[in-house]
Design a protein around this motif. Structure first.
Motif, PDB file in Angstrom:
ATOM      1  N   PHE A  37     -43.102 129.770  -1.138  1.00 43.05           N
ATOM      2  CA  PHE A  37     -42.780 130.563   0.050  1.00 43.05           C
ATOM      3  C   PHE A  37     -41.306 130.424   0.460  1.00 43.05           C
ATOM      4  O   PHE A  37     -40.651 131.436   0.701  1.00 43.05           O
ATOM      5  CB  PHE A  37     -43.719 130.158   1.196  1.00 43.05           C
ATOM      6  CG  PHE A  37     -43.473 130.901   2.473  1.00 43.05           C
ATOM      7  CD1 PHE A  37     -44.156 132.081   2.748  1.00 43.05           C
ATOM      8  CD2 PHE A  37     -42.571 130.429   3.420  1.00 43.05           C
ATOM      9  CE1 PHE A  37     -43.939 132.771   3.933  1.00 43.05           C
ATOM     10  CE2 PHE A  37     -42.343 131.106   4.598  1.00 43.05           C
ATOM     11  CZ  PHE A  37     -43.028 132.284   4.864  1.00 43.05           C
ATOM     12  N   SER A  52     -44.186 135.898   6.792  1.00 38.41           N
ATOM     13  CA  SER A  52     -45.608 135.582   6.948  1.00 38.41           C
ATOM     14  C   SER A  52     -46.412 136.795   7.393  1.00 38.41           C
ATOM     15  O   SER A  52     -47.508 137.047   6.880  1.00 38.41           O
ATOM     16  CB  SER A  52     -45.803 134.451   7.966  1.00 38.41           C
ATOM     17  OG  SER A  52     -45.315 133.243   7.459  1.00 38.41           O
ATOM     18  N   ILE A  66     -52.260 134.086  -1.913  1.00 42.51           N
ATOM     19  CA  ILE A  66     -51.518 132.981  -1.309  1.00 42.51           C
ATOM     20  C   ILE A  66     -52.315 131.699  -1.520  1.00 42.51           C
ATOM     21  O   ILE A  66     -53.511 131.644  -1.229  1.00 42.51           O
ATOM     22  CB  ILE A  66     -51.267 133.246   0.186  1.00 42.51           C
ATOM     23  CG1 ILE A  66     -50.393 134.501   0.330  1.00 42.51           C
ATOM     24  CG2 ILE A  66     -50.625 132.038   0.858  1.00 42.51           C
ATOM     25  CD1 ILE A  66     -50.211 134.991   1.733  1.00 42.51           C
ATOM     26  N   THR A  67     -51.634 130.689  -2.067  1.00 44.43           N
ATOM     27  CA  THR A  67     -52.251 129.390  -2.310  1.00 44.43           C
ATOM     28  C   THR A  67     -51.548 128.348  -1.455  1.00 44.43           C
ATOM     29  O   THR A  67     -50.331 128.191  -1.549  1.00 44.43           O
ATOM     30  CB  THR A  67     -52.112 128.988  -3.798  1.00 44.43           C
ATOM     31  OG1 THR A  67     -52.656 130.034  -4.609  1.00 44.43           O
ATOM     32  CG2 THR A  67     -52.828 127.683  -4.085  1.00 44.43           C
ATOM     33  N   LYS A  68     -52.324 127.670  -0.631  1.00 47.60           N
ATOM     34  CA  LYS A  68     -51.769 126.587   0.196  1.00 47.60           C
ATOM     35  C   LYS A  68     -52.259 125.267  -0.375  1.00 47.60           C
ATOM     36  O   LYS A  68     -53.461 125.087  -0.580  1.00 47.60           O
ATOM     37  CB  LYS A  68     -52.198 126.750   1.652  1.00 47.60           C
ATOM     38  CG  LYS A  68     -51.615 128.015   2.281  1.00 47.60           C
ATOM     39  CD  LYS A  68     -52.017 128.151   3.721  1.00 47.60           C
ATOM     40  CE  LYS A  68     -51.490 129.456   4.261  1.00 47.60           C
ATOM     41  NZ  LYS A  68     -50.483 129.308   5.268  1.00 47.60           N
ATOM     42  N   THR A  69     -51.309 124.384  -0.647  1.00 50.52           N
ATOM     43  CA  THR A  69     -51.647 123.098  -1.243  1.00 50.52           C
ATOM     44  C   THR A  69     -50.718 122.037  -0.652  1.00 50.52           C
ATOM     45  O   THR A  69     -50.008 122.308   0.317  1.00 50.52           O
ATOM     46  CB  THR A  69     -51.527 123.181  -2.788  1.00 50.52           C
ATOM     47  OG1 THR A  69     -51.987 121.961  -3.353  1.00 50.52           O
ATOM     48  CG2 THR A  69     -50.123 123.480  -3.246  1.00 50.52           C
ATOM     49  N   PRO A  75     -47.005 120.099   2.981  1.00 46.41           N
ATOM     50  CA  PRO A  75     -47.709 121.336   2.650  1.00 46.41           C
ATOM     51  C   PRO A  75     -46.794 122.288   1.870  1.00 46.41           C
ATOM     52  O   PRO A  75     -45.602 122.385   2.152  1.00 46.41           O
ATOM     53  CB  PRO A  75     -48.074 121.940   4.008  1.00 46.41           C
ATOM     54  CG  PRO A  75     -47.456 121.098   5.041  1.00 46.41           C
ATOM     55  CD  PRO A  75     -46.778 119.942   4.396  1.00 46.41           C
ATOM     56  N   THR A  77     -46.764 126.306   0.102  1.00 46.31           N
ATOM     57  CA  THR A  77     -47.425 127.604  -0.014  1.00 46.31           C
ATOM     58  C   THR A  77     -46.821 128.367  -1.177  1.00 46.31           C
ATOM     59  O   THR A  77     -45.590 128.470  -1.277  1.00 46.31           O
ATOM     60  CB  THR A  77     -47.260 128.414   1.289  1.00 46.31           C
ATOM     61  OG1 THR A  77     -47.832 127.671   2.366  1.00 46.31           O
ATOM     62  CG2 THR A  77     -47.934 129.770   1.190  1.00 46.31           C
TER      63      THR A  77
END
Length: 107
Positions: A37, A52, A66-69, A75, A77
């Motif tokens: 991101f 966003s 979208i992958t949030k890890t 964090p 994204t």
């Protein structure tokens, strides 16, 4: 222009300038690749909040994933263009070309 030569519809999800820029940028990635991101934000020169909002609209249309890890405790994204998103951008590009070609004009 006659009824049988109607102008193409432009996808309103993609047509917004900021979302078009997002889609075109993501389309430069290889199929299946993703971008962080903050990198996308910097490439586009957008604020995090603005990006966003536009990503949310693209995600609702299933054009981006979208992958949030987490990386350690931080964090992270990632954003990727979906197959549906690639096809939608191809259709949009074709529609724009058709629209511009129909304008004629002289050079």
């Amino acid at each position: 222009m006659t009824a049988d030569h109607a102008l193409p519809e432009l996808d309103p999800v993609i047509h917004a300038q900021a979302r078009l820029r997002v889609m075109v940028t993501l389309n430069t990635l290889a199929d299946g690749d993703e971008i962080a991101f903050p990198v996308l934000k910097d490439l586009l020169g957008m604020t995090a909040g603005n990006l966003s909002v536009h990503l949310s609209k693209l995600e609702e249309a299933a054009y981006v994933h979208i992958t949030k890890t987490h990386k350690g405790r931080t964090p992270v994204t990632f954003v990727a263009l979906t197959k549906r998103g690639r096809l939608a951008l191809e259709d949009y590009t074709t529609a724009i070309r058709t629209l511009l070609d129909s304008a004629g004009g002289t050079s």
